[in-house]
Design a protein around this motif. Structure first.
Motif, short mmCIF file in Angstrom:
data_model
loop_
_atom_site.label_atom_id
_atom_site.label_comp_id
_atom_site.label_asym_id
_atom_site.label_seq_id
_atom_site.Cartn_x
_atom_site.Cartn_y
_atom_site.Cartn_z
N ARG A 87 -5.57 -5.85 -5.34
CA ARG A 87 -4.85 -6.39 -6.50
C ARG A 87 -3.82 -7.44 -6.09
N ASP A 91 -7.94 -1.13 -5.06
CA ASP A 91 -6.69 -0.61 -4.48
C ASP A 91 -5.59 -1.68 -4.54
N ALA A 92 -4.40 -1.28 -4.07
CA ALA A 92 -3.23 -2.16 -4.18
C ALA A 92 -3.40 -3.45 -3.39
N THR A 122 0.80 -1.23 0.00
CA THR A 122 0.00 0.00 0.00
C THR A 122 0.82 1.27 0.00
#
Length: 756
Positions: free
Chosen positions: A562, A558-559, A442
């Protein structure tokens, strides 16, 4: 392909004219290692002396003791590898009192005594040959595999079956190839590099070798008077080797020392896999899983680590501890130790239980200071065995309780004597590794990581456990074999290692060494779970394909989403296969192993691709350090203004240890990153340990004042209050007014403080 147990048949001795062929793979790898070392700057004299001492002074006495105390193994390779570990243990335990008494060469006394005894005592001479032996299978082993006896029955054999055997040629070549790969990896990343550009921690290891070479008990050489709360017995082994052979510690640390330990460990993993899996195919597979199979990586730089065993020279403590630990597991899973040592030799029943216990105690005593991770893991595994035996039999064999008691005693000695109650920064911090990974995914940095909610950390932990199952999912196929004492021990240690990696925290993620420590034993258990079954290689290939496809999935969000969703895809596919094959566990295990193949192949290729390395140690440093070593006494104290590595980092990266490493002298203040006083003050995800200032600012100020603004008063204070005799610095002409210049080259100066 299956890893089936071989049919019982008498072992055949190879014809004398062809017996040498069994050693051909080891000879080829050994010759290759010699060529590599000679090309990388090791002198022929050092190579010859090192090989002679390692063979005649460590491995040979250890092998003879191993055979005499335990009855020996089923092959010469097993005896030599386990004997090397036992020889190291005896060497270290002999060196400590010898060095403390001021006579380090007395370390040779035990080896000389063993060789003389085995040459002169008729009853001991047979151990030079090894000889055939017949082994009696424990009752629990005979019944573990049901009506057909199972893989353990094939290993342990019946009373009428010869137990000595020859390692198959293909197995010897496979293990030799594995060692050759480790040599290639070490050559690319260490051997070919100059000392100035090697791994950052190697000067620290070198400094500890110099400390233990001259002082027992040791302290932290880079911080005068700091207690060494660290596992340091491997440095005693290197110091003993340096004393006996005259080889420079820098040659041992940067080139020679860890390769024999690594090679012996490969053999012992294969031997344990063969013993518990029932065939040499299982043994080679266990070594392959332990060293080559890594967890799936579906997003670049986001790794749910399964902790590979590629720390051979980067962490000599881990390498040394792992080698000493493997024979301990062999003793505990071999039957002779825990069944009174009963076996048949030449048709007569003999007992070797006391000898096995003696070997176990020696190895455990050496483990007290070899590596902090192994004794807690062993105790956890033994307690699991005790609990399972109680649940299954409503009784606990006294031998298991005895082994647990000895392990606990050694653990207490390690914690309160060797480590002095220090923890080196290890603390209870659930999900610490996942917090670090969350920050990587993140972009969140400390101290915000300390406030990450538990829910995403739990999700990441589940994904981490899924990656572990991709490597070791074969344990699901053990079935009732999981209740065997040997399997209970391996699984108990494995669960403890995984649990420690999840529950504990460390400023530099050193809690993951617990996971690395159990990797060989989880790998053996996983292979045993599929031994004797036909592996569906089509599903392995399918799993590899699915993993490759998952790396290309573009997930919105968001990261964190993913990073997790591709693993969710793998989990859904595995669940679908489980339903499709009506609960066929082996099918899911094969698919999950396939998930790990692409990342494993990529990692193994990249490990032997040369990388550029920046020079961190200036030219002339080694020469200046050796001059000071040759012109000073081991008790002399050195002061330096070199504290920080020449790297771009916030604050001071105080992992600076080459002054104490090259000089083999204690330094008032050099680098403090690995001091207990530093790591104990580092707050996880709040204050990185590399930014923690020195614990004694008054001492540091007095030290640095001599170099920044030298005066007669501050030079006198350094000499009288702290006992400093030498100053090691760069170009500083002002110091010549208050200290005597004794050495200078293009980069460094050495001054001697004189009484005034």
């Amino acid at each position: 392909m299956t890893f089936a147990a071989p049919a019982a048949s008498p072992a055949r001795r190879p014809a004398p004219s062809r017996r040498w062929l069994g050693w051909l793979p080891a000879g080829v790898v050994g010759a290759g290692a010699v060529v590599v070392f000679l090309r990388c700057g090791v002198s022929a004299r050092d190579l010859a002396v090192f090989a002679a001492y390692l063979g005649a002074g460590v491995a040979l006495p250890g092998t003879l003791l191993w055979r005499a105390l335990t009855g020996g193994g089923r092959s010469t390779a097993e005896d030599v590898a386990a004997g090397l570990a036992l020889g190291y243990a005896v060497e270290v335990l002999a060196y400590l009192p010898a060095r403390a008494a001021g006579a380090p060469l007395l370390v040779l006394a035990p080896s000389a005594g063993v060789l003389c005894a085995f040459a002169c005592v008729p009853r001991l001479r047979r151990h030079w040959r090894g000889g055939a032996r017949r082994e009696r299978m424990p009752a629990w082993s005979a019944s573990a595999g049901g009506a057909e006896g199972g893989p353990m029955a094939a290993w342990s054999a019946s009373a009428g079956e010869a137990a000595r055997e020859r390692m198959p040629a293909w197995c010897a070549w496979a293990l030799a190839a594995g060692v050759a790969y480790l040599i290639a990896w070490s050559t690319v990343n260490l051997y070919r590099l100059p000392v100035s550009a090697a791994y950052v921690d190697l000067p620290y290891h070198l400094a500890l070798v110099g400390e233990v070479k001259h002082h027992v008990p040791p302290t932290l050489p880079a911080v005068l008077g700091e207690r060494l709360s660290y596992h340091w017995f491997v440095y005693a082994e290197l110091a003993a080797t340096s004393w006996v052979t005259g080889i420079e510690p820098v040659t041992l640390v940067y080139r020679l020392a860890t390769l024999p330990m690594t090679a012996a460990m490969v053999v012992l993993v294969a031997v344990l896999g063969r013993r518990l899996g029932g065939s040499w195919g299982a043994g080679v597979a266990a070594a392959g899983v332990a060293y080559l199979l890594l967890g799936p990586v579906l997003q670049e730089d986001v790794v749910f680590t399964t902790r590979p065993m590629f720390t051979a020279w980067a962490s000599p403590t881990q390498t040394f501890g792992a080698l000493l630990f493997a024979p301990v597991v062999m003793l505990l899973t071999g039957g002779r130790l825990l069944t009174g040592g009963r076996l048949l030799t030449g048709g007569r029943l003999v007992t070797g239980g006391r000898g096995c216990w003696a070997a176990l105690v020696v190895l455990l005593l050496a483990l007290t200071g070899a590596k902090a991770t192994f004794l807690p893991l062993l105790l956890a595994g033994l307690l699991v065995v005790v609990a399972v035996r109680w649940a299954v039999e409503r009784r606990v064999p006294g031998a298991w309780l005895g082994a647990a008691g000895i392990t606990l005693a050694c653990l207490l000695v390690a914690q309160f004597v060797v480590f002095g109650r220090g923890s080196q920064g290890t603390t209870i911090a659930p999900f610490a590794a996942m917090r670090g990974l969350w920050g990587l995914v993140t972009g969140v940095a400390a101290p915000e990581l300390a406030a990450v909610p538990v829910t995403p950390l739990l999700v990441l932990t589940v994904v981490h456990l899924f990656c572990l199952l991709c490597v070791w999912g074969g344990v699901a196929g053990l079935g009732r074999r999981a209740l065997e004492p040997s399997m209970s021990l391996l699984l108990g240690m494995g669960a403890a290692g995984v649990g420690a990696a999840v529950v504990l925290g460390h400023p530099s993620d050193s809690q993951l060494y617990f996971l690395e420590s159990v990797r060989p034993y989880l790998s053996i258990a996983a292979v045993c779970g599929v031994a004797g079954r036909r592996v569906p290689w089509g599903l392995v290939a399918a799993g590899a394909g699915v993993a490759l496809l998952a790396t290309w999935i573009e997930v919105p969000g968001d990261a964190a989403v993913r990073a997790v969703v591709p693993y969710l895809v793998l989990g859904v596919v595995a669940a679908a296969v489980l339903l499709w094959r009506r609960g066929a566990v082996l099918a899911v295990v094969a698919l999950a192993a396939g998930y790990a193949v692409p990342a494993s192949a990529r990692e193994l290729v990249l490990r032997v691709v040369p990388e550029g390395r920046e020079t961190e140690i200036p030219a002339g440093a080694l020469r200046a350090g050796r001059w000071l070593r040759e012109h000073s006494s081991p008790g002399d104290v050195v002061a330096t203004d070199l504290h920080c590595r020449p790297v771009e980092a916030p604050g001071c990266d105080s992992r600076h240890y080459w002054v104490s490493g090259f000089t083999e002298r204690r330094v008032l203040v050099e680098g403090w990153a690995y001091a207990e006083s530093t790591l104990s003050r580092a707050e996880l995800f709040v204050s990185p340990y590399l930014q923690v200032p020195f614990a004694d600012p008054v001492r540091l100020a007095a030290n640095d004042a001599v170099f920044r603004t030298p005066t007669a008063e501050n030079v006198r204070r350094l000499a009288e209050v702290y006992g400093v005799k030498w100053l090691f610095t760069g170009m500083n002409p002002e110091l010549g007014k208050y200290a005597r210049l004794r050495f200078r080259n293009s980069s460094f100066s050495v001054y001697r403080l004189t009484a005034r």
